[in-house]
Design an enzyme around this catalytic site. Structure first.
Site, PDB file in Angstrom:
ATOM      1  N   ALA A  10      -0.799  -0.261  13.039  1.00  0.00           N
ATOM      2  CA  ALA A  10      -1.045  -1.553  13.696  1.00  0.00           C
ATOM      3  C   ALA A  10      -0.527  -2.722  12.853  1.00  0.00           C
ATOM      4  CB  ALA A  10      -2.538  -1.719  13.961  1.00  0.00           C
ATOM      5  N   LYS A  12       2.146  -2.716  10.774  1.00  0.00           N
ATOM      6  CA  LYS A  12       3.606  -2.786  10.942  1.00  0.00           C
ATOM      7  C   LYS A  12       3.951  -3.382  12.302  1.00  0.00           C
ATOM      8  CE  LYS A  12       5.551   1.140   8.434  1.00  0.00           C
ATOM      9  NZ  LYS A  12       6.421   2.317   8.606  1.00  0.00           N
ATOM     10  N   ASP A  68      11.809   2.990   7.640  1.00  0.00           N
ATOM     11  CA  ASP A  68      11.240   3.740   6.530  1.00  0.00           C
ATOM     12  C   ASP A  68      11.318   2.849   5.303  1.00  0.00           C
ATOM     13  OD1 ASP A  68       9.929   6.199   5.884  1.00  0.00           O
ATOM     14  OD2 ASP A  68      11.600   6.638   4.557  1.00  0.00           O
ATOM     15  N   THR A  69      10.222   2.840   4.549  1.00  0.00           N
ATOM     16  CA  THR A  69      10.097   1.914   3.426  1.00  0.00           C
ATOM     17  C   THR A  69       9.758   2.672   2.162  1.00  0.00           C
ATOM     18  OG1 THR A  69       9.368   0.103   4.843  1.00  0.00           O
ATOM     19  CG2 THR A  69       8.720  -0.020   2.537  1.00  0.00           C
ATOM     20  N   PHE A 148      -1.351  -3.717   4.090  1.00  0.00           N
ATOM     21  CA  PHE A 148      -1.652  -2.290   3.968  1.00  0.00           C
ATOM     22  C   PHE A 148      -0.864  -1.724   2.785  1.00  0.00           C
ATOM     23  CE2 PHE A 148       2.302  -0.333   5.541  1.00  0.00           C
ATOM     24  CZ  PHE A 148       2.935  -1.447   6.074  1.00  0.00           C
ATOM     25  N   GLY A 149      -1.093  -0.441   2.528  1.00  0.00           N
ATOM     26  CA  GLY A 149      -0.305   0.267   1.516  1.00  0.00           C
ATOM     27  C   GLY A 149      -0.415  -0.374   0.137  1.00  0.00           C
ATOM     28  N   ASP A 151       0.404  -3.326  -0.725  1.00  0.00           N
ATOM     29  CA  ASP A 151       0.347  -4.798  -0.673  1.00  0.00           C
ATOM     30  C   ASP A 151      -0.588  -5.423  -1.713  1.00  0.00           C
ATOM     31  OD1 ASP A 151       2.272  -5.139   1.259  1.00  0.00           O
ATOM     32  OD2 ASP A 151       0.868  -5.393   2.926  1.00  0.00           O
ATOM     33  N   LYS A 171       3.772 -13.228   4.766  1.00  0.00           N
ATOM     34  CA  LYS A 171       4.428 -11.987   4.304  1.00  0.00           C
ATOM     35  C   LYS A 171       5.800 -11.856   4.973  1.00  0.00           C
ATOM     36  CE  LYS A 171       3.985  -6.939   4.075  1.00  0.00           C
ATOM     37  NZ  LYS A 171       3.255  -5.717   4.450  1.00  0.00           N
ATOM     38  N   HIS A 176      10.573  -7.299   2.760  1.00  0.00           N
ATOM     39  CA  HIS A 176      11.547  -6.247   3.026  1.00  0.00           C
ATOM     40  C   HIS A 176      11.677  -5.920   4.512  1.00  0.00           C
ATOM     41  CE1 HIS A 176       7.450  -5.064   2.356  1.00  0.00           C
ATOM     42  NE2 HIS A 176       7.620  -3.876   2.884  1.00  0.00           N
TER      43      HIS A 176
HETATM   44  P1  IMP Z   1       6.712   4.236   5.806  1.00  0.00           P
HETATM   45  O1  IMP Z   1       7.139   5.669   5.737  1.00  0.00           O
HETATM   46  O2  IMP Z   1       7.788   3.307   6.184  1.00  0.00           O
HETATM   47  O3  IMP Z   1       5.476   4.038   6.628  1.00  0.00           O
HETATM   48  O4  IMP Z   1       6.316   3.770   4.352  1.00  0.00           O
HETATM   49  C1  IMP Z   1       5.895   4.661   3.358  1.00  0.00           C
HETATM   50  C2  IMP Z   1       4.748   4.107   2.560  1.00  0.00           C
HETATM   51  O5  IMP Z   1       5.172   2.911   1.882  1.00  0.00           O
HETATM   52  C3  IMP Z   1       3.528   3.695   3.364  1.00  0.00           C
HETATM   53  O6  IMP Z   1       2.641   4.755   3.519  1.00  0.00           O
HETATM   54  C4  IMP Z   1       2.921   2.627   2.506  1.00  0.00           C
HETATM   55  O7  IMP Z   1       2.135   3.196   1.496  1.00  0.00           O
HETATM   56  C5  IMP Z   1       4.117   2.000   1.847  1.00  0.00           C
HETATM   57  N1  IMP Z   1       4.541   0.796   2.554  1.00  0.00           N
HETATM   58  C6  IMP Z   1       5.451   0.688   3.561  1.00  0.00           C
HETATM   59  N2  IMP Z   1       5.585  -0.578   3.938  1.00  0.00           N
HETATM   60  C7  IMP Z   1       4.747  -1.302   3.165  1.00  0.00           C
HETATM   61  C8  IMP Z   1       4.436  -2.688   3.101  1.00  0.00           C
HETATM   62  O8  IMP Z   1       4.953  -3.538   3.847  1.00  0.00           O
HETATM   63  N3  IMP Z   1       3.544  -3.043   2.157  1.00  0.00           N
HETATM   64  C9  IMP Z   1       2.938  -2.149   1.324  1.00  0.00           C
HETATM   65  N4  IMP Z   1       3.181  -0.847   1.361  1.00  0.00           N
HETATM   66  C10 IMP Z   1       4.076  -0.429   2.276  1.00  0.00           C
END
Ligand code: IMP
Length: 193
Positions: A10, A12, A68-69, A148-149, A151, A171, A176
């Site tokens: 939610a 994202k 993907d991040t 989240f994550g 942050d 943010k 990114h």
């Molecule tokens: P995803 O596979 O793109 O969801 O990202 C992998 C992991 O990176 C996620 O489970 C988060 O722990 C972290 N992550 C992704 N985007 C962010 C963000 O915008 N802020 C903080 N952590 C993030």
């Protein structure tokens, strides 16, 4: 324009909808009847973003995009990187990931890190990639409750606040994901979508 975004997160969804604006209706995989976890098994962010977008496109035939991040920490040789979601455990345990990151950086003077996002778009069957990144640093204690994550541990360059202390708009002005999604939006606008 209606387009599927490959996330059920939610946070994202809110960030990306705010960047794209009201001209775009985002559908989630769940909206399309896809309830299983979408596989992301590739060794790169590009590979994972494409794998997720192709998975949705193969099943729906609709235009879609996936992101993907990775968090790339300089003192850890770029880790956790593509493994950011499953750094500490097999699940998406944000608290455990943050604890492990702080433990691995204990005593480190170099706290430089960057977030990098790759967005894969499939439009009319054609694939396109967009990248966004933000430089910053990992602070010593989790601070803030938004986002989240990672942050609560990440301060973008030029700010003394973490992403978890910022509103979605604040943010998005730096992040990114917003940078990658703005490139996606610019491309879609440039072709009249
Ligand atoms: P995803 O596979 O793109 O969801 O990202 C992998 C992991 O990176 C996620 O489970 C988060 O722990 C972290 N992550 C992704 N985007 C962010 C963000 O915008 N802020 C903080 N952590 C993030």
């Amino acid at each position: 324009m209606k387009i599927i975004f490959a996330t059920n997160n939610a946070h994202k969804l809110r960030e990306v909808q705010a960047v794209l604006g009201e001209g775009f209706t985002l559908l989630t995989p769940r909206d399309c009847g896809i309830t299983e976890e979408i596989p992301e098994e590739q060794p790169t962010l590009e590979g994972n973003a494409l794998q997720k977008a192709r998975y949705l496109h193969d099943r729906t035939g609709l235009d879609c995009f996936a992101d993907d991040t990775g968090l790339e920490v300089e003192a850890l040789g770029g880790a956790p990187g593509v493994h950011s979601a499953r750094y500490a455990t097999d699940g998406h345990d944000f608290a455990a990931n943050n604890r492990l990151l702080l433990r691995n950086l204990e005593g480190a003077e170099n706290r430089r890190a960057r977030f990098r996002t790759v967005v894969a778009l499939i439009l009319g069957g054609e694939e396109h990639l967009f990248e966004g990144r933000v430089e910053g640093r990992i602070i010593e204690h989790e601070t803030g409750h938004e986002g989240f994550g990672y942050d609560p541990l990440f301060c973008p360059e030029g700010s003394d606040r973490t992403f978890a202390q910022m509103t979605t708009d604040e943010k998005n002005a730096l992040s990114h994901r917003a940078r990658a999604v703005r490139k996606l939006a610019d491309y879609l606008h440039s072709i009249g979508k």
